[in-house]
Design an enzyme around this catalytic site. Sequence first.
Site, PDB file in Angstrom:
ATOM      1  N   HIS A  14      88.276 -91.213 -10.483  1.00  0.00           N
ATOM      2  CA  HIS A  14      88.845 -89.863 -10.605  1.00  0.00           C
ATOM      3  C   HIS A  14      90.232 -89.806  -9.970  1.00  0.00           C
ATOM      4  O   HIS A  14      90.574 -90.593  -9.083  1.00  0.00           O
ATOM      5  CB  HIS A  14      87.922 -88.826  -9.960  1.00  0.00           C
ATOM      6  CG  HIS A  14      87.784 -89.000  -8.471  1.00  0.00           C
ATOM      7  ND1 HIS A  14      88.747 -88.590  -7.577  1.00  0.00           N
ATOM      8  CD2 HIS A  14      86.806 -89.564  -7.738  1.00  0.00           C
ATOM      9  CE1 HIS A  14      88.370 -88.881  -6.357  1.00  0.00           C
ATOM     10  NE2 HIS A  14      87.185 -89.489  -6.423  1.00  0.00           N
ATOM     11  N   ARG A  61      85.841 -83.047  -9.377  1.00  0.00           N
ATOM     12  CA  ARG A  61      87.066 -83.843  -9.548  1.00  0.00           C
ATOM     13  C   ARG A  61      86.958 -84.858 -10.681  1.00  0.00           C
ATOM     14  O   ARG A  61      87.952 -85.149 -11.343  1.00  0.00           O
ATOM     15  CB  ARG A  61      87.457 -84.522  -8.240  1.00  0.00           C
ATOM     16  CG  ARG A  61      86.418 -85.458  -7.659  1.00  0.00           C
ATOM     17  CD  ARG A  61      86.793 -85.804  -6.210  1.00  0.00           C
ATOM     18  NE  ARG A  61      85.827 -86.641  -5.536  1.00  0.00           N
ATOM     19  CZ  ARG A  61      84.786 -86.198  -4.853  1.00  0.00           C
ATOM     20  NH1 ARG A  61      84.531 -84.898  -4.786  1.00  0.00           N
ATOM     21  NH2 ARG A  61      83.991 -87.049  -4.230  1.00  0.00           N
ATOM     22  N   GLU A  87      78.531 -90.888  -5.896  1.00  0.00           N
ATOM     23  CA  GLU A  87      78.242 -91.725  -4.722  1.00  0.00           C
ATOM     24  C   GLU A  87      77.413 -92.970  -5.050  1.00  0.00           C
ATOM     25  O   GLU A  87      76.724 -93.513  -4.195  1.00  0.00           O
ATOM     26  CB  GLU A  87      77.570 -90.919  -3.614  1.00  0.00           C
ATOM     27  CG  GLU A  87      78.470 -89.832  -3.051  1.00  0.00           C
ATOM     28  CD  GLU A  87      77.889 -89.118  -1.857  1.00  0.00           C
ATOM     29  OE1 GLU A  87      76.651 -89.119  -1.678  1.00  0.00           O
ATOM     30  OE2 GLU A  87      78.682 -88.541  -1.091  1.00  0.00           O
TER      31      GLU A  87
END
Length: 172
Positions: A14, A61, A87
């Site tokens: 991102h 994001r 994550e």
Amino acid sequence: MSVAEPRRIVLFRHAKADWPQVPDHERPLAERGRKDAAVAGRKLADTGIPFDLALCSTATRTRETWKLAVQELPHRPKTVYEERLYEASPGELIALLNETPDDSQNVLLVGHNPGVEGLADILSGQSEGDTKERMSRHGFPAAAFAVVSFTASWKSLEPGVGTLLDYWAPTE
């Protein structure tokens, strides 16, 4: 489609996020991130890869990065927003990619570091030209992407099977 035909995975981090007082998952792009996401989209279009599928983290994001980047592509691939990308470790990303239908030839994954950078490194048993050296030198900053090719089914994707074909970062 034959699995002898090379498949390509584009691992796309991102763009630059802002740091407002919101939970990490909800962080939006910073102004620079919005600009870099569009530039990255143009660079993705320049690769000439016809994406069949985009896998995008559900974080704000990553969704904003993808929304800006995809506008620059000649055609919009099927997009799946996947919570497990947020994550995720390189191993978790491989497990997720192992679920990809074999009729998908070229997949773009919009995710987060350190997982995306780790996966680019782990998959790339070989590299073309100086791509691996450039990726090592620049790291994997926001809005960077790596193109990895491999010849096998998605279920066979594992460390070392790929060739790092291309790498781009806004800092290059």
